[in-house]
Design an enzyme around this catalytic site. Structure first.
Site, short mmCIF file in Angstrom:
data_model
loop_
_atom_site.label_atom_id
_atom_site.label_comp_id
_atom_site.label_asym_id
_atom_site.label_seq_id
_atom_site.Cartn_x
_atom_site.Cartn_y
_atom_site.Cartn_z
CE LYS A 88 -2.84 -2.47 -0.70
NZ LYS A 88 -3.60 -2.46 -1.96
CE LYS A 147 -1.87 13.14 -18.00
NZ LYS A 147 -2.64 13.39 -19.24
CD GLN A 183 -6.90 10.68 -13.77
OE1 GLN A 183 -7.55 9.96 -13.02
NE2 GLN A 183 -7.09 10.69 -15.07
CG HIS A 201 -8.69 3.47 -1.95
ND1 HIS A 201 -9.10 2.53 -1.03
CD2 HIS A 201 -8.21 2.76 -3.01
CE1 HIS A 201 -8.88 1.31 -1.50
NE2 HIS A 201 -8.32 1.42 -2.69
CE LYS A 258 -10.23 5.60 -17.26
NZ LYS A 258 -9.85 6.97 -17.68
CD GLN A 314 -11.38 0.19 -8.82
OE1 GLN A 314 -12.04 1.06 -9.39
NE2 GLN A 314 -10.11 0.38 -8.47
#
Length: 263
Positions: free
Chosen positions: A121, A136, A139, A147, A201, A208
């Site tokens: 993680k 970016k 994002q 998370h 995508k 998830q």
């Protein structure tokens, strides 16, 4: 002063109640290394975009390809280890297994892959760092940061107190999903010639959501069975997974459903 002393004594008490098998493993004895790295991550998330504001975005094509395919291999290894360690124990109850703090090599194998999963993680923090370096910033959403930051602390708790038993399920399913997810990212990083074939995508988000929903069902069934696994941890996991379901549903709605209406 008395209140502070009681808090210190309580802290020492709960730390002493940890899994004796994992106590000496790096970063597990106390939460401070994990909390420090989480804090550093959040600082970079806050400061990074400002530092990159007047700089050109980094070109990281080769790095991203190696990084993402490296995580595919790591996720595949962890998935194998989870499945192999569980299959090595014929009496392992998939729906309600308690944590056994024994020095059985099979139990230690499961504890070790849980520990590797926890460490992975921190590696995944680079998802965020690469977004920042490439500018970016769209994002780097609340969902993304929430998370990535919280998973480290939650899995430190697992390694500290419950490195076994029902803890296997969420990590096993997540390792499988990450094989597909990082495979997509790795192929996407290879450029437009490959990217045009990546029509699937939007199904990653659906996968998830299914993953989180399965963990909620599995966790709540464990609570219902009340077979000896600490229910407090199961309630915490269930609540956390519900928060991810809500956040990912919101993301899916904005990213796909609302855009579809606009077209």
């Amino acid at each position: 002063m008395a209140t502070t002393q009681r808090l210190v004594e309580y802290y020492e008490f709960i730390m002493a109640k940890g899994d004796p098998r994992t106590h000496e493993w790096p970063m597990i004895a106390t939460p401070w290394p994990t909390l420090c790295l989480m804090t550093l991550y959040l600082i970079i998330v806050k400061v990074g975009p400002k530092l990159m504001e007047n700089r050109k975005p980094w070109e990281l094509k080769e790095v991203l390809v190696v990084y993402n395919f490296g995580l595919v291999l790591l996720s595949a290894y962890m998935l194998y280890e989870f499945i192999a360690s569980i299959l090595s124990m014929p009496d392992f109850n998939l729906w309600c297994e308690i944590v056994k703090y024994e020095d059985d090599p099979r139990l230690l194998r499961l504890a070790r892959v849980i520990y590797i999963y926890y460490l992975s993680k921190f590696v995944e923090y680079f998802d965020t760092f690469f977004f920042i370096l490439r500018k970016k910033n769209n994002q780097v959403t609340f969902l993304h940061v929430y998370h990535h930051a919280t998973m480290c602390l939650l899995w430190w708790m697992v390694c500290k107190w419950i490195a076994g038993g029902l803890s296997y399920f969420g990590a096993t399913v997540n390792s499988f999903i990450h094989i597909i997810m990082y495979l997509y990212y790795g192929l996407s990083a290879m450029g437009p010639t490959v990217r045009k074939y990546l029509w699937w995508k939007k199904y990653l988000t659906k996968m998830q959501l299914i993953q989180f929903s399965c963990v909620v069902v599995h966790t709540n069934y464990g609570i219902h069975l009340n077979c000896g696994f600490p229910n407090g941890f199961l309630w915490l996991q269930s609540a956390y997974m519900c928060s991810l379901v809500a956040l990912f549903l919101n993301f899916y709605k904005k990213a796909y459903l609302e855009k579809k209406k606009e077209q």
